[in-house]
Each structure stands twice: as C-alpha cells, then as structure tokens.
Design a protein around this motif. Sequence first.
Motif, PDB file in Angstrom:
ATOM      1  N   LEU A  24     -12.563   1.898  17.674  1.00  0.00           N
ATOM      2  CA  LEU A  24     -12.267   3.042  16.820  1.00  0.00           C
ATOM      3  C   LEU A  24     -10.797   3.273  16.658  1.00  0.00           C
ATOM      4  O   LEU A  24     -10.147   3.688  15.733  1.00  0.00           O
ATOM      5  N   LEU A  25     -10.028   2.813  17.938  1.00  0.00           N
ATOM      6  CA  LEU A  25      -8.606   2.889  17.880  1.00  0.00           C
ATOM      7  C   LEU A  25      -8.048   2.273  16.785  1.00  0.00           C
ATOM      8  O   LEU A  25      -7.037   2.852  16.240  1.00  0.00           O
ATOM      9  N   PRO A  26      -8.194   0.937  16.411  1.00  0.00           N
ATOM     10  CA  PRO A  26      -7.380   0.432  15.155  1.00  0.00           C
ATOM     11  C   PRO A  26      -7.563   0.865  13.967  1.00  0.00           C
ATOM     12  O   PRO A  26      -6.939   1.017  13.030  1.00  0.00           O
ATOM     13  N   ALA A  27      -8.919   1.542  13.654  1.00  0.00           N
ATOM     14  CA  ALA A  27      -9.251   2.018  12.743  1.00  0.00           C
ATOM     15  C   ALA A  27      -8.326   3.610  12.453  1.00  0.00           C
ATOM     16  O   ALA A  27      -7.827   3.684  11.183  1.00  0.00           O
ATOM     17  N   VAL A  28      -8.388   4.035  13.569  1.00  0.00           N
ATOM     18  CA  VAL A  28      -7.596   5.510  13.415  1.00  0.00           C
ATOM     19  C   VAL A  28      -6.061   5.061  13.186  1.00  0.00           C
ATOM     20  O   VAL A  28      -5.178   5.752  12.402  1.00  0.00           O
ATOM     21  N   ARG A  29      -5.528   4.173  13.742  1.00  0.00           N
ATOM     22  CA  ARG A  29      -4.036   3.803  13.669  1.00  0.00           C
ATOM     23  C   ARG A  29      -3.777   3.185  12.143  1.00  0.00           C
ATOM     24  O   ARG A  29      -2.500   3.507  11.661  1.00  0.00           O
ATOM     25  N   ALA A  30      -4.882   2.786  11.470  1.00  0.00           N
ATOM     26  CA  ALA A  30      -4.773   2.388  10.289  1.00  0.00           C
ATOM     27  C   ALA A  30      -4.198   3.315   9.263  1.00  0.00           C
ATOM     28  O   ALA A  30      -3.333   3.323   8.419  1.00  0.00           O
ATOM     29  N   TRP A  31      -4.884   4.315   9.553  1.00  0.00           N
ATOM     30  CA  TRP A  31      -4.874   5.736   8.722  1.00  0.00           C
ATOM     31  C   TRP A  31      -3.689   6.067   9.143  1.00  0.00           C
ATOM     32  O   TRP A  31      -2.662   6.776   8.307  1.00  0.00           O
ATOM     33  N   GLU A  32      -3.092   6.443  10.353  1.00  0.00           N
ATOM     34  CA  GLU A  32      -1.727   6.928  10.849  1.00  0.00           C
ATOM     35  C   GLU A  32      -0.649   6.169  10.114  1.00  0.00           C
ATOM     36  O   GLU A  32       0.201   6.843   9.691  1.00  0.00           O
ATOM     37  N   GLU A  33      -0.847   4.815  10.008  1.00  0.00           N
ATOM     38  CA  GLU A  33       0.183   3.983   9.367  1.00  0.00           C
ATOM     39  C   GLU A  33       0.280   4.418   7.937  1.00  0.00           C
ATOM     40  O   GLU A  33       1.639   4.630   7.309  1.00  0.00           O
ATOM     41  N   CYS A  34      -0.793   4.547   7.352  1.00  0.00           N
ATOM     42  CA  CYS A  34      -0.788   4.760   5.810  1.00  0.00           C
ATOM     43  C   CYS A  34      -0.391   6.379   5.579  1.00  0.00           C
ATOM     44  O   CYS A  34       0.642   6.447   4.688  1.00  0.00           O
ATOM     45  N   SER A  35      -0.598   6.918   6.434  1.00  0.00           N
ATOM     46  CA  SER A  35      -0.318   8.577   6.230  1.00  0.00           C
ATOM     47  C   SER A  35       1.228   8.846   6.436  1.00  0.00           C
ATOM     48  O   SER A  35       2.039   9.442   5.751  1.00  0.00           O
ATOM     49  N   SER A  36       1.805   7.759   7.350  1.00  0.00           N
ATOM     50  CA  SER A  36       3.191   8.148   7.716  1.00  0.00           C
ATOM     51  C   SER A  36       4.074   7.508   6.508  1.00  0.00           C
ATOM     52  O   SER A  36       4.928   8.200   6.285  1.00  0.00           O
ATOM     53  N   LEU A  37       3.666   6.559   5.812  1.00  0.00           N
ATOM     54  CA  LEU A  37       4.394   6.069   4.831  1.00  0.00           C
ATOM     55  C   LEU A  37       4.410   6.936   3.548  1.00  0.00           C
ATOM     56  O   LEU A  37       5.452   7.311   2.937  1.00  0.00           O
ATOM     57  N   VAL A  38       3.150   7.898   3.505  1.00  0.00           N
ATOM     58  CA  VAL A  38       3.053   8.817   2.410  1.00  0.00           C
ATOM     59  C   VAL A  38       4.029  10.064   2.906  1.00  0.00           C
ATOM     60  O   VAL A  38       4.942  10.680   1.946  1.00  0.00           O
ATOM     61  N   ASN A  39       4.277  10.366   4.198  1.00  0.00           N
ATOM     62  CA  ASN A  39       5.233  11.655   4.513  1.00  0.00           C
ATOM     63  C   ASN A  39       6.521  11.234   4.492  1.00  0.00           C
ATOM     64  O   ASN A  39       7.218  11.706   4.461  1.00  0.00           O
ATOM     65  N   GLU A  40       6.820   9.763   4.584  1.00  0.00           N
ATOM     66  CA  GLU A  40       8.322   9.313   4.341  1.00  0.00           C
ATOM     67  C   GLU A  40       8.492   9.073   3.014  1.00  0.00           C
ATOM     68  O   GLU A  40       9.655   8.541   2.730  1.00  0.00           O
ATOM     69  N   ALA A  41       7.833   9.519   1.667  1.00  0.00           N
ATOM     70  CA  ALA A  41       7.969   9.480   0.549  1.00  0.00           C
ATOM     71  C   ALA A  41       8.225   8.049   0.024  1.00  0.00           C
ATOM     72  O   ALA A  41       9.232   7.709  -0.520  1.00  0.00           O
ATOM     73  N   ARG A  42       7.550   6.823   0.586  1.00  0.00           N
ATOM     74  CA  ARG A  42       7.474   5.621   0.117  1.00  0.00           C
ATOM     75  C   ARG A  42       6.258   5.223  -0.551  1.00  0.00           C
ATOM     76  O   ARG A  42       5.379   4.645   0.109  1.00  0.00           O
ATOM     77  N   PRO A  43       6.217   5.851  -1.727  1.00  0.00           N
ATOM     78  CA  PRO A  43       4.883   5.718  -2.490  1.00  0.00           C
ATOM     79  C   PRO A  43       4.499   4.272  -2.636  1.00  0.00           C
ATOM     80  O   PRO A  43       3.058   4.070  -2.460  1.00  0.00           O
ATOM     81  N   GLU A  44       5.359   3.474  -3.062  1.00  0.00           N
ATOM     82  CA  GLU A  44       4.774   1.995  -3.417  1.00  0.00           C
ATOM     83  C   GLU A  44       4.164   1.315  -1.904  1.00  0.00           C
ATOM     84  O   GLU A  44       3.243   0.592  -1.982  1.00  0.00           O
ATOM     85  N   ALA A  45       4.912   1.377  -0.939  1.00  0.00           N
ATOM     86  CA  ALA A  45       4.418   0.861   0.301  1.00  0.00           C
ATOM     87  C   ALA A  45       3.098   1.529   0.805  1.00  0.00           C
ATOM     88  O   ALA A  45       2.257   1.000   1.442  1.00  0.00           O
ATOM     89  N   ALA A  46       3.181   2.881   0.588  1.00  0.00           N
ATOM     90  CA  ALA A  46       1.728   3.457   1.180  1.00  0.00           C
ATOM     91  C   ALA A  46       0.691   3.203   0.685  1.00  0.00           C
ATOM     92  O   ALA A  46      -0.270   2.789   0.709  1.00  0.00           O
ATOM     93  N   LEU A  47       0.747   3.040  -0.902  1.00  0.00           N
ATOM     94  CA  LEU A  47      -0.301   2.513  -1.821  1.00  0.00           C
ATOM     95  C   LEU A  47      -0.710   1.095  -1.283  1.00  0.00           C
ATOM     96  O   LEU A  47      -1.913   0.622  -1.235  1.00  0.00           O
ATOM     97  N   ALA A  48       0.347   0.132  -1.218  1.00  0.00           N
ATOM     98  CA  ALA A  48       0.117  -1.145  -0.860  1.00  0.00           C
ATOM     99  C   ALA A  48      -0.658  -1.108   0.661  1.00  0.00           C
ATOM    100  O   ALA A  48      -1.468  -1.908   0.765  1.00  0.00           O
ATOM    101  N   ALA A  49      -0.326  -0.360   1.544  1.00  0.00           N
ATOM    102  CA  ALA A  49      -0.881  -0.187   2.763  1.00  0.00           C
ATOM    103  C   ALA A  49      -2.280   0.164   2.642  1.00  0.00           C
ATOM    104  O   ALA A  49      -3.070  -0.605   3.292  1.00  0.00           O
ATOM    105  N   PHE A  50      -2.716   1.310   1.875  1.00  0.00           N
ATOM    106  CA  PHE A  50      -3.961   1.547   1.794  1.00  0.00           C
ATOM    107  C   PHE A  50      -4.692   0.578   1.350  1.00  0.00           C
ATOM    108  O   PHE A  50      -5.905   0.274   1.671  1.00  0.00           O
TER     109      PHE A  50
END
Length: 853
Positions: free
Chosen positions: A380-406
């Motif tokens: 479970l832990l890696p799956a939740v961390r994957a979401w946290e990484e993607c959402s942090s990129l969204v919050n940092e206003a890095r749309p291209e990096a966030a979309l690629a991460a998703f």
Amino acid sequence: MGSIARFSAALALFLALSAVIVGAEEAAPKKSGPPAGRSGLSSYAEREAAARNFDAWWKDHRDYLVRPRPFRYSGRQASPSELLKMLILLGYRGELDEVLHAQATAELKWMGSAAAKILGEIVSGERRFRASDLPPGLRFKDIRRYAAMALGAVGYREELPRLARALADPDPELRACAAVSIGELGGLDYTRLLLDTYRDTRRVGEYKVRSAFLAGMVYLADPRALPELLASLTDRDARVRVSVATALGMLSEEAGPRVIGHYLREYANSPSIRTAGIWALAELGRRMAARPHPGADDYTGDMMVVERTLNTIAIHENVPFVRCHLALALAHLGTPSALSTLRSLLYDVDGCVRRTAAVALAVAGADALSDPVVSNDAELLPAVRAWEECSSLVNEARPEAALAAFSSRIRKFEKEGAPGAAAALTLGLARTFLPGRLAVIEAAASSRKPILRTGAIAALGAVRTRTDVKRAAASLMRFAALPSGADENSLDPSVVALIALGMLGSDKPLNFLKSTLVSPPSKGEKGVTRIGAAMALVLLGGLPYREPLISVLENDPSPAVRSAAAFSLGLIRAEGVLETLVSVIEHSTNVDLRANACFALALLRDKAALPVLYGVITDRRLARSSDGNYLRGCAAFALASLKPGPAYVLMLKRELERSDDENFLAFSALAVGLSGRLDALEAVVPLLRHPSAQVRRAACLGIGFSGREEFLPELFSVLRGSADAPTRVQAAVACGLLGDGAALDALAAMLDPAAEGNSRVRAAAAMGIALLGSASGPVSKRLAAMERDPDPRCRWFGAVARYVLGDMAAADLLVDYIRAGGAEYRRVDAKLLRSWVNSRLPSLFKLRSYLFE
C-alpha cells in the motif's frame, strides 16, 4: 423566534380565512373544476385588468405558502372503530381539510401494521362496514378512497399489491387515489402498470384521473415514464397539458437515491448495474454535500440513504472489481461517512481492493500515509506515495511534470498488476485542472485491464471544466455505443460510460441517453444499457425536461399551460433556465406570465436573479399602471423569498414608502415581513392602519411571518381596536404565527361571544391558539366552551383547535359535525391529491401547482 419555518402552520389555516378575505359567500361549495385551459392561478388574470390584485392572488395562494406543522401522538393499537373515525377525518372536504388530513395521518401512523392490513382490506373490498356505522350520506366507496389515500400518506408499503389491483376498479376516484399512493410509496415495480392505466384513461376522458396518475409518476420519478410524459405535452386537453407541464418540473432529484436503490435491488445479480448504481449514488451524494447551506428550504435529497446504501454494499459485495469501484466512488463522494467506509476497505482480503482503497483515500484528501494500515503495508505504501508525488507537482504549479508523472505511474501500476491503484490515480487526475489530462485518461480507458478501463471511463465523468466536458462527453458516447457485452468478470463498460455521461451534468449527451432509454433491445441484449441510461437521466435532474418546457413556454396556445411551464422551469433548476425566465420577464407582454416567471426565479434559489427582480420593482414605467404594480408586487414577493441582503430589503422598504398603489403595498408588506429585518418592518407597522383593507390584512400577515415578537403589541392594538373584522382576523392569525405565548391570553379572551361579537374573529382566534401549539388549562376550558357558541362555524373551529392541540375527545366531536354537515363536508375531489403533490414544493413557496385544476 427564528426563521419562518418555525412558525409554519397547517395549510388549511388560510382556507379558514376564505370567508373573511372575500366574504362569507366563499364558503359555498365550489364547482368541480374550472373551464378547460384555465387554472386557478391565472383565471383571475384572464378577466379584466382590475381583477389582477393582491386579494385575488392571495386567495389563490394562501393555502400553499406554509407547510403543515408536525404533531405527535402516543401510539396505540388499531381498532376498526378508531380506524373508521380516522378515515372519515382524513377524507373530510371543507375549509380545514388539510388540518384534519395531517392529524388523521399522524394517528394512523401510530396505529402500525394492524391498521395497514385493515386499510388494505378496505381498499380491496374484503372488509366492509355496516351502513349503521357510517355517517348519513357517506358511502362505502368513499371509505375505500380514504383508505387508499391513507396507505400512501402513512407509508404502508406492504399493501402495494392491493393498491395496484385497485387501478382496475370501476370507480375513477379510487383509481386516482391508488395511483397517487403507489407513487408516494415508491412503488417503482408498478411503473409499467401506471403507464398502461394512464394510457387507458385517454379513452374515457377522465382528465382529473389522468392528473392523479401524473402525480403518482411525480413521486416515482422513474425515467421510464419520460417518453409518455413528453408525448402528453401535446394532449388535446389543455388541463392535461397543464398537469404534464407541472409534473415535469416536479420530477426533481429528491427521489434520486430511491430510484437508484430500486434499480440496484431489481438487478442485483448484474455486476454492471451494481457498479453503475454505486457511481450514480456517489454522484448524487456529492451534489447534496456540495450545497452551501443544506436545510429545510434547499435540501432536496437524503444523504443518509446514499451513505447507508454504499456502506451496505461494502459489507455484502463479494465481487472484487465491484469493491474496487466502490472504493473509487467513495473517494468521489468524499463525505466523512464515506471516508470511514473507505478505510474499512483497507482490510479487504483482496490485495487489488486494498491498493485501490489506499490510493482512493489519499485522492479524497485524507492523510493516508499516517494511517497505520498503510504505513505498515509494503504494497500500500508505494501506491500512496505515487499519488503524493504527483499531487505535490500539481501544487508546485509544474503542470507538464505533473502530467508526465501521472501518465508514468498509471502505466507502471497497470504493468505491475495493480489496475485499481492506477484507476484511483486516474480519478485523481480527472479532478485536477491539468491541461492535456483528458488524453491520459482516454488512454487509460483503452486499457485491457477491466478495472482500469472502467475506472478511467468513470473518471471522465468527474471532469468539470467547461472546455473539457464536450470532449469527455464525445468520448463517453463512443464507449457507450460499443456493442453491449461484458469484459471478464461480467463487467459491461458501456453501462459505466452511460453513468459517466450523467455525472457530467451537461446536456451534450441528452438526446443520446433518451434514445438509448427507448431503443428496443438488440439480440442477446439483457437490457442493462437501458437501465444505465435511466440512471444517467436521474443524474441529469431537470435537463431532460428543460427543452420541452421551454418549447411549451414559447408555443402553447393556452396561457395557463405557459404559466405552468414557467413555474416548472423554476423547479427543475437546470442549466440555461435562468436566462429563459429572464427573457420572459423582459420581453413578454402577458402580465400573468411575467409574474409566474418572477415566482420561478425565486424557486430557482439563485441569487443571480436578484438584479432582475430589482429592475422590475424599481421600474417607474410599471408603477404607472395597475398591471405594472401587480407585476412589481409579485417581483417583490419573489425577491423576499430569495433571502436577499440588506441593500435589497432596504430598497424594497423605500419603494413601499413612496408607493400609493394598494396592490404593491400589500405585496411589499408581505415580502418585507418574510425578510424578517427589523429596520424594514418599521415601514410595515403604519400599514396596519392603512385605508385599504387588503393592505391592512397583508401588513398583519407580514408581521406574523416575520417572527419578530417586538411587534406583538401592535397586533394587540389591531385586535382590540380595529373596526374592520377581517383585519382583526388576520391579526389573530398573525399572533399565532409569531409563536409568542404572550398572545395566548389575548386570543383566549376573543373566544367568548360576549367579548367578541364577530363569529369570524372568534374562529380565527381559535386557530391562532392552535398555531401557538399549546394551551393552558383555562384556555383549554375556553376552547371547550366553544361547543355552546351560537355560530356553527365557531363550534367547528374550536373542535379543530382542540384536536390539533392533542385533545382526542375532540375527534368524536368533529365526526359528529361531519355527520350533520351535508355532502359538501365529505366530498372527495382532486384538491386533496393536489395538496399532496404541493407538499414537495419549497416551504416558503407553496404556490398553486396547477395540478388537478
């Protein structure tokens, strides 16, 4: 004392004022119905312009302005004699029918299942009463009608089969009562029977019975009735068109959870329907939770039903991929109770379900990483961390990096055998505003993994930006149009696509859904796509009815039908309705239609309508004519019902102070009273002594509706000093509406014929005491002494007040009065059915719904 809802009273109170407002002649029996093509609301407006005034408006609307006050009784077992007494009171037709209906219904509810069985036997004719048991002139078939109404009013679902059999009875009134009760009980299994019987009524021309069947369909809110309803908009009988137009507006989202729950029970063996129903319930609940101030006036659904149903599914569902979708849908709902249910899925025996629930919990905004179940689980832990990484990129206003991460994380989980976690990430991506996210979601929707594929399809329904909705709708229609067939685990993605179309809340796929609903089943097709389309239409709320109602509003030759359409547009609150109603107000030449459009704006409960109503009220050209002042007054009342801010109320006060038109003053006095603002109500007090009787009466009621106890001395002054008896009547009622016990002694003093010579004032004082909800011992004795009043009307009102206040001995007295009252006291007509439907309207706006007129 709080909002006006606290002082809501029985609707029939205002029927009790009928002999006062327009004269004692109003108490005479009315005809069974107005001429074809006319309704009570617009009939006075179709006469000469001088008849368009506040008194006529109030006569048509007074009994729909407030809702019945609930009363409670201690339970007891049913007996045939008690039940007969309750049925007679339930079926009473007279000035206080709504009071008696509410009281008798409360009694029957406490009688329990024993009463249900007796009621069902009466409806079917299996149980009969001796002629000596019935009041003179009351027939057994009247009792059967009353019993059919009672079954619906008190919620005895176990007698639905007997009600269904009554639809074939030769008595048209019994068929009408049974149809309404089937709808009120939520008998969705009988939709087809109602539709077939409704079609049969065309051959016999029973327009009132047809209206009753429409009322039943209103309660059911089953999309399967949509084609028949739309076809009836072109009926030759204008009265039926009025009823259909009203019914379309009242098919609201209120019944949504119940309808979806019915489909879930009826098609429980289909995993596709269960999955679609889960998403539909979650979307309905999300919309309920998003309302800013859920309360009595704007809460139109039952969140507890949604959450309880989803929790039950979580406990009993045995198909893993359905539980995965449940986790995603709970994250979409996002209420505290939903998150609690979602956390329980972290303990699921299936690893895919656990990973889906963990990521879904994080997507819903919960701190999943701090949950001990997640932090101690290597899957479970890696799956939740994957979401946290993607959402942090969204919050940092890095749309291209966030979309690629998703995109990379979704593909990774798909390859690693965690499609549920990938689907949860897709849902989270849909809820962001990243440009280009639809391409990633559509790619996931083409996956060969059933859970990811259907999860991504559902995620397309979660997008909300206007630019993306059109593309998402096109993609979903493409998925929904695929041949009906199941993936592995018997999941049909086309059904999920239909639900996602409903989740979009857009009218783009409307025609597609309607055509899917009525299309004949293809070879081998089990009907699941049509059920999916029906559930999607439930999610669209009023959108399926918007265009037909607008067409009626613009093209129907009957003014009454157009007015009904305007009123219904306000009820459905669909996108684009506000603009249509504003256009009617600004461009129509029919004053009555413009007035109804003002009321509809109030029903929309959209404060964006305030400037439009402001413009009507302050239009100096309208102030030069009686018709214009009538329209300004209607706009004032509508504005007050929207709970405007101080600036609007003070504007209304200024207009009230500068106007000398009686109609506008009366409307404004009532509107300012509904606002409850102390500084504005000061302008209403002088109107208590206005030369116009209708202005004085409206001022009394406005103060009563305000709930401001500070003005009780002013009402006392009118009670004791006014020479106008009708004004004193309204003052007595207003004292009761204020709910201040200090008014009790003053009202009790007016019960004595020696102290108050006008019988109508004595009757109103009795009803004012009933509105207060309690009475001391001396006051109760004074009410009992009204049995010796020389006026039979006062004796009757005194008995009703005692009954409302819980004196069960008064029930026998009421039945005795009914025995001696003649046929007009016992007549069953469609007005009672109409009032049942009107109980669905907002509490401050129970205007005439046009049904059964």
